[in-house]
Design an enzyme around this catalytic site. Sequence first.
Site, PDB file in Angstrom:
ATOM      1  N   GLU A 182      -6.583   2.667  10.396  1.00 55.99           N
ATOM      2  CA  GLU A 182      -5.136   2.426  10.336  1.00 55.99           C
ATOM      3  C   GLU A 182      -4.466   3.153  11.494  1.00 55.99           C
ATOM      4  OE1 GLU A 182      -1.420   2.584   7.125  1.00 55.99           O
ATOM      5  OE2 GLU A 182      -3.383   3.408   6.608  1.00 55.99           O
ATOM      6  N   LYS A 221      -5.518  -1.345  -0.106  1.00 61.07           N
ATOM      7  CA  LYS A 221      -6.645  -0.889  -0.915  1.00 61.07           C
ATOM      8  C   LYS A 221      -6.438  -1.234  -2.383  1.00 61.07           C
ATOM      9  CE  LYS A 221      -7.743   3.034   2.158  1.00 61.07           C
ATOM     10  NZ  LYS A 221      -6.581   2.971   3.062  1.00 61.07           N
ATOM     11  N   LYS A 245       5.616   3.998  -3.281  1.00 60.66           N
ATOM     12  CA  LYS A 245       5.948   3.138  -2.150  1.00 60.66           C
ATOM     13  C   LYS A 245       6.936   2.079  -2.618  1.00 60.66           C
ATOM     14  CE  LYS A 245       1.565   3.490   0.385  1.00 60.66           C
ATOM     15  NZ  LYS A 245       0.450   2.707   0.957  1.00 60.66           N
TER      16      LYS A 245
END
Length: 787
Positions: A421, A453, A276
Amino acid sequence: MKYGLELQENIFPPWRLSYVAYDILKQELKTRQLDHGWTNRDESDFVHLLDNELSKVYDFVNAKLSEIDARILYCERTIQTLQKNPTMNSDANYSIMDEALTDILFDVNDLSKFTRVNFTAIQKLLKKHDRWTGLDLKQTYVTKLREKPLDKQRFDVAIVYISALHDICRNRGKQSPGNSSSGGDQNAFERATAKYWIHPDNITEVKAIIMLHLPVLIFNKAKKFEASDSAVSSIYFDNPNFDLYTGRLQRDEMAEAIRFRWYGPYNSKNVFIERKTHHAVWLDGASVKDRFRINEDQVNSFVSGQYSADQIANELRMKGTDENIIKDTHFIGTGVQTSFKEKVLDPVIRVFYNRTAFQLPDNQRVRISLDTDLTFIREDHLDGVPRRKANNWRRTDVGIDSPFAHLRDNEILRFPYAVLETKLQTHLGQEPPAWLNSLVEGHLVHEVPRFSKYLHGACFFFKDRLPLLPWWLSELNVDIRKPRAENIGLTRSRSFKPLIDGRYRRAMIEEKERINKDAVINNDVPPVPPLKKGMQELNRNRSITVDEKTAAAWRPTNNTPSNAKHEEFTLVELNSSTPKIPPPMAQNTIPRDRFPSNNNNKFISNSSDLFHDDKNLPLQPPVTKFYQAGDNINGSTGRLVPSNDIVFKKQLGAPVDIELDDLEKGKSGGRMKVKVRVEPKTFFANERTFIAWLQFCALLLTVALNLLNFGDKNGQLVGSIFMGLAAAVSIYALYRFEKRAWMINRQDPGRYDDLWGPVVLCVLLVGALVVNLYLNYTNPVPVQPTA
């Protein structure tokens, strides 16, 4: 609230006799303790009573699960008969089966609550016993709780099968559009993400509500669905300085998060290398998640650099893979290996959870994931304890056997809530569906913007090494459960008939059919928005997220009500298969108040067009072939499904979202339920209102004291009245101040204005003046003659 009262409020009347006799056991415990002290005979009798209650509850749950299995099998066979017999293949028959499945779904939800309530009651009794007697029965009773577990009951498999049959009924026995195994194209697209915590008491109800509108997403059709197929495990990497943690928490430009993920059992052969990146420079500042797949036995070589990105690209080229995919994979692999080398990354945390994903096939407008059994496990060697043999990339002593009872307490963190989510393509003015607005603004979920998380697990295990901590840690100290909102969620009528958002299922179906006909007549389909500049050449498994500026531009300026009534009942084609569920995409979280308020509690008529209330596509055809029915659904041995296809958010002055429950807007107009953004100044406005009332009381008290000290007999009497009035008003002002502060902190929907206080005050003041005039005219004080 005492748990005995809470238990009485949560009892489902038809099952009343099957609940734990909490009050009786508590009274037995208390009476014997106060009467003669606790003896061995008392201990034996209490344990015997507790054993009976545990057996009663456990046997009832098993009997109900067997009953649910049989009812689902009956519905499966009936639907199969409807598909094969043209004379019986009618909308009325499918509607009957749809209602039957809904009733089963409600029973699953009720049974889930029943199981949790009774498990909590037994825990409470054990705790009271140990506190009052000084013994340690709670530890010795663990063996019996493991023999008859109430905290291990899983209802996910039943929900998945109900979802499959719902899909067939909603599409009248025809094949569903799209390919459920694909999960939709995962190429680059924009979407807004919001994250929520769900209390364990509400998990099954939230799953059931979502399932009524979106199908459970299943990828692998090669095998029947099992509970272990929902497992997702991820290994996160960082260095001893936790540079990746700090960058992600501070949202630095180009901040990375690198993880290795696999789905299902520990011995899965496929591992996904994921990265990410926050505001990637090669995508003009968009946040992105990239990933590619390698074999498990090649992971250690990839981490060490022996298995290079060039080799991966060559192997893909030999398999005839598309050249764009090869370029993307080479780019991602090179970047990840560069980060490993330059930042000296090692495994630090494993994150495990069971994921249920909801999404229409080939439709990425709405994707919802619900993660339960969230667990954080240490993978590092920073404390000098070796955990990974031979410096392997992951521990070999930890599988997917949640709750991982064999691990030491300092190596594991079990998160108390589930994580919901929502991922919505809300760009270009497209709105989220009304049912989703109703869900996220209701009492079942608790919004936690930008929850991560990895950040949560790292700050728990390594807080002594970290300079910054996430804002949401304070939220763990409060009870996220909210008072149940009226006509929201799954409820039952006085005759115990299923109600969805306060409405009967048949009424919702009829309304959906009417709106669906209007949509077919209008045939107005929203255009597919073009990709951003620079996104056309991307062919990776990624998602482009939305930054704060874009989200602010999307935020509506007002809450425009919609007069259209709508509903959505489409479910994806489903197999008894292993869900290889894609990981959550990296996005900036859009706060909940970004969504427009829509509280009509109606639904969209067709799931292929979730964002337009009254513009829908016609229903598409579903499946026609079944597996043969097996024996136990919850045991996953049967086949029922088709086979043919802020550091502290609530500090003083922190903004809070509340809702004002006004009249629901009808066709003829009127007031609607409006979501209000409460700014920090609202807290101080409440204080200023209180101070203003006190200032008036002080003025009234001054007048009263002057009349008492310097007035005549009549003046002293009126002064006494004014003094009592000042005291009453000050107490009332304090009450109103505390009540408003409580409502704001609890985000309670209710009236914040004062209807009667000012009116009563004016009446009393006028009354006091009238009394003063009356006394002066009827009993005038004689004037003393002047000398």
